[in-house]
Design a protein around this motif. Structure first.
Motif, PDB file in Angstrom:
ATOM      1  N   LEU A 101      -7.892  -1.033  -0.123  1.00  0.00           N
ATOM      2  CA  LEU A 101      -6.599  -1.453  -0.178  1.00  0.00           C
ATOM      3  C   LEU A 101      -5.539  -0.288  -0.375  1.00  0.00           C
ATOM      4  O   LEU A 101      -4.361  -0.587  -0.111  1.00  0.00           O
ATOM      5  CB  LEU A 101      -6.296  -2.001  -1.804  1.00  0.00           C
ATOM      6  N   LEU A 102      -5.973   0.884  -0.412  1.00  0.00           N
ATOM      7  CA  LEU A 102      -5.294   1.770  -0.519  1.00  0.00           C
ATOM      8  C   LEU A 102      -4.409   2.240   0.611  1.00  0.00           C
ATOM      9  O   LEU A 102      -3.317   2.811   0.540  1.00  0.00           O
ATOM     10  CB  LEU A 102      -6.009   3.242  -0.988  1.00  0.00           C
ATOM     11  N   SER A 103      -5.000   1.889   1.839  1.00  0.00           N
ATOM     12  CA  SER A 103      -4.197   2.115   3.171  1.00  0.00           C
ATOM     13  C   SER A 103      -2.902   1.362   3.065  1.00  0.00           C
ATOM     14  O   SER A 103      -2.064   1.818   4.003  1.00  0.00           O
ATOM     15  CB  SER A 103      -5.096   1.677   4.085  1.00  0.00           C
ATOM     16  N   ARG A 104      -2.619   0.246   2.441  1.00  0.00           N
ATOM     17  CA  ARG A 104      -1.499  -0.517   2.193  1.00  0.00           C
ATOM     18  C   ARG A 104      -0.438   0.077   1.485  1.00  0.00           C
ATOM     19  O   ARG A 104       0.715  -0.468   1.127  1.00  0.00           O
ATOM     20  CB  ARG A 104      -1.711  -1.964   1.801  1.00  0.00           C
ATOM     21  N   SER A 105      -0.722   0.984   0.464  1.00  0.00           N
ATOM     22  CA  SER A 105       0.160   1.574  -0.517  1.00  0.00           C
ATOM     23  C   SER A 105       1.317   2.110   0.123  1.00  0.00           C
ATOM     24  O   SER A 105       1.393   2.816   0.995  1.00  0.00           O
ATOM     25  CB  SER A 105      -0.333   2.568  -1.245  1.00  0.00           C
ATOM     26  N   SER A 106       2.506   1.676  -0.442  1.00  0.00           N
ATOM     27  CA  SER A 106       3.924   2.190  -0.010  1.00  0.00           C
ATOM     28  C   SER A 106       4.302   3.558  -1.090  1.00  0.00           C
ATOM     29  O   SER A 106       5.112   4.180  -0.497  1.00  0.00           O
ATOM     30  CB  SER A 106       4.853   1.183  -0.316  1.00  0.00           C
ATOM     31  N   LEU A 107       3.497   3.731  -1.879  1.00  0.00           N
ATOM     32  CA  LEU A 107       3.526   5.083  -2.690  1.00  0.00           C
ATOM     33  C   LEU A 107       2.603   5.996  -2.271  1.00  0.00           C
ATOM     34  O   LEU A 107       1.417   5.718  -1.813  1.00  0.00           O
ATOM     35  CB  LEU A 107       3.494   4.679  -4.117  1.00  0.00           C
ATOM     36  N   PRO A 108       2.746   7.353  -2.372  1.00  0.00           N
ATOM     37  CA  PRO A 108       1.712   8.358  -2.327  1.00  0.00           C
ATOM     38  C   PRO A 108       0.650   8.175  -3.054  1.00  0.00           C
ATOM     39  O   PRO A 108       0.738   7.601  -4.272  1.00  0.00           O
ATOM     40  CB  PRO A 108       2.551   9.646  -2.527  1.00  0.00           C
ATOM     41  N   VAL A 109      -0.526   8.174  -2.559  1.00  0.00           N
ATOM     42  CA  VAL A 109      -1.733   7.743  -3.168  1.00  0.00           C
ATOM     43  C   VAL A 109      -2.281   9.236  -3.906  1.00  0.00           C
ATOM     44  O   VAL A 109      -2.840  10.092  -3.066  1.00  0.00           O
ATOM     45  CB  VAL A 109      -2.913   7.188  -2.250  1.00  0.00           C
ATOM     46  N   VAL A 110      -2.624   9.423  -5.127  1.00  0.00           N
ATOM     47  CA  VAL A 110      -3.576  10.467  -5.696  1.00  0.00           C
ATOM     48  C   VAL A 110      -4.856  10.092  -6.145  1.00  0.00           C
ATOM     49  O   VAL A 110      -4.799   9.240  -6.887  1.00  0.00           O
ATOM     50  CB  VAL A 110      -2.554  10.794  -6.980  1.00  0.00           C
TER      51      VAL A 110
END
Length: 393
Positions: free
Chosen positions: A334-343
Motif C-alpha cells: 500500500l505504501l507506494s500509493r502514499s501522497s505523503l513522505p513515508v517514514v
C-alpha cells in the motif's frame, strides 16, 4: 463491495486491544482488501500514557487482523475528538480511496453524515451562538444540533463513540477525503465503563484488572492477555501516577507566559492552570482546581499533558509524513500509493523538511518521557533504535 486495490482503515488507540477492537478489524477486513490501523503513539486522548508501548500494540494489531500500522503523531493523538479524527482521516486519505470503519453506539452512518454536514453549516454556527451561554460547549452543541435536525442528532452527540464518528464524517467532508465512512454497532461496554457479560470489556476495565493482577483469560484476546501479563511481570505497564511528580515539577517551573502558549485554551484556562500549578500537590488536585462546569475533566487532563510534553501553539495543521510502525507483506504494498513522505526507519526523517523533522523530534522526546511511566524505567532513544515490525500476511 469496494473496488480492487482499495483498503479499509481504522483510527484507534488499542489501549489495549480488546474483543471489540478485534471485531472491528474483522469487519474492516471482510471487504477483502488490506486493513490499515492509524494508531496513537505512546500517549493517548485521555491525557495519559498508553499502558502498552506503541511497538507492543503494533504487534497486537498485526496479529489480530491489521496489515499496516501507521502512527498518529503526538499532537493529534492527544487532542480532543475533532483534531484526533482529522489527523486519522488525513493519514488514511493519503493512501487513496478506501473505507473508514469505526464503532458507534448509533450505527446509522447516514445519520452520522447528516449530523456532520449540519455541524459544518452556517445554520449550526448561528444556532450555537443562540444557545444558552451558561451551559458547557458540549450541551450547547447538542441543543444547536437538535434545533436543526431533531432529537436523534442530540442523542448522537451525547454518546462518546457516535460523537467521534461524527467527527470522522466531518473530517471526510471538510477534506473531501476519498473515504467511505462505515459505522459498526459498538458491542459491550461503552467508553470507560466496566463492561458486562453481554459484550467485551472496555479498555479501561482491562487496564484496571491488569493492574490489580486479576485473571484476564477469556475476557480479552489471548494475544492481549499475554502481552499485558508479560508487561506487568517485567514492570513495563505504563501508568500516569509514575509520572506524577515529574509532571507537577514541570507545571511548577512554568511561567504565566508558558501556560498561555498551550494549545486549546479558552475560558481563561491558562490562568486557572497557573494558579492550580502553584497549589496542587497531586495531579487530581491540579485537575480539580482547574476544571469548572464549562470545562471537562478530560480537556484539563490533556492540557496538563501538553504542558508536560512541551506541546505549544501553533500546532501543525496536518500530519507531515506517514510513519509506519509495522506491516504485513500486503500492507507494505500500500505504501507506494502514499501522497505523503513515508517514514519506515528513523534515517528517513533526514529527507524531510525542517518542520516535519521537528514533529518527529517532538514525538521522540515524548517517547523518552514515556519510558519513565513504567514501574521499571525504560531507556530513551527507542524511536531511533526500535526496528520496523514486519510479519507474514
Amino acid at each position: 463491495m469496494l473496488h480492487e486495490n482499495t483498503f479499509s482503515a481504522v483510527v484507534c488507540e488499542l489501549d489495549p486491544l480488546h474483543h471489540g477492537h478485534r471485531l472491528l478489524l474483522s469487519r474492516a477486513g471482510a471487504c477483502g482488501g488490506p486493513v490499515v490501523c492509524l494508531m496513537s503513539g505512546n500517549f493517548v486522548q485521555r491525557g495519559a500514557p498508553a499502558m502498552l508501548d506503541k511497538w507492543t500494540r503494533t504487534r497486537l494489531a498485526l496479529s489480530n487482523g491489521a496489515d499496516l500500522v501507521v502512527e498518529l503523531p503526538l499532537s493529534w493523538a492527544c487532542s480532543g475528538a475533532e483534531r484526533f479524527a482529522a489527523g486519522g482521516v488525513f493519514l488514511a486519505a493519503a493512501l487513496g480511496q478506501g473505507a473508514l470503519y469505526f464503532g458507534s453506539e448509533v450505527p446509522d452512518t447516514g445519520l452520522l453524515m447528516e449530523t456532520a454536514g449540519a455541524l459544518l453549516s452556517e445554520e449550526f454556527s448561528r444556532a450555537l451562538r443562540e444557545s444558552p451561554p451558561g451551559l458547557g460547549f458540549g450541551a450547547r452543541r447538542q441543543l444547536a444540533a437538535e434545533k436543526l435536525l431533531g432529537p436523534r442528532a442530540g442523542e448522537v452527540l451525547s454518546r462518546p463513540n457516535a460523537n467521534l464518528g461524527v467527527e470522522y464524517c466531518k473530517a471526510i467532508l471538510r477534506l473531501r477525503a476519498p473515504l467511505t465512512p462505515t459505522a459498526i454497532k459498538r458491542e459491550g461496554a461503552g467508553h470507560d465503563e466496566a463492561g458486562s457479560i453481554d459484550g467485551p470489556l472496555s479498555a479501561s476495565e482491562i487496564r484496571r484488572l491488569t493492574l490489580a493482577g486479576d485473571p484476564l483469560s477469556g475476557l480479552a484476546p489471548e494475544s492481549t492477555v499475554a502481552a499485558l501479563e508479560s508487561a506487568r511481570l517485567e514492570g513495563r505497564c505504563a501508568q500516569l501516577p509514575n509520572l506524577e511528580r515529574a509532571i507537577l515539577s514541570r507545571l511548577r517551573s512554568m511561567s504565566k507566559e508558558d501556560f498561555s502558549a498551550l494549545p486549546d485554551l479558552s475560558e481563561g484556562l491558562e490562568n486557572r492552570l497557573y494558579r492550580a500549578s502553584r497549589q496542587a500537590c497531586s495531579l487530581e488536585e491540579a485537575y480539580s482546581l482547574t476544571k469548572n462546569r464549562r470545562v471537562s475533566h478530560a480537556r484539563v487532563r490533556r492540557l496538563v499533558l501538553y504542558a508536560f510534553l512541551g506541546l505549544r501553539e501553533p500546532l501543525p495543521e496536518s500530519p507531515p509524513y506517514l510513519r509506519v510502525l509495522g506491516a504485513t507483506d500486503r500492507g507494505l504494498r500500500l505504501l507506494s500509493r502514499s501522497s505523503l513522505p513515508v517514514v519506515v526507519r528513523s534515517s528517513d526523517i533526514n529527507r524531510l523538511p525542517p518542520k516535519a523533522q521537528a514533529v518527529f523530534r517532538q514525538e521522540a522526546l515524548a517517547d523518552d518521557l514515556y519510558g519513565l511511566a513504567s514501574p521499571t524505567p525504560q531507556p530513551s532513544g527507542r524511536d531511533y533504535t526500535e526496528g520496523f515490525i514486519i510479519v507474514g500476511s
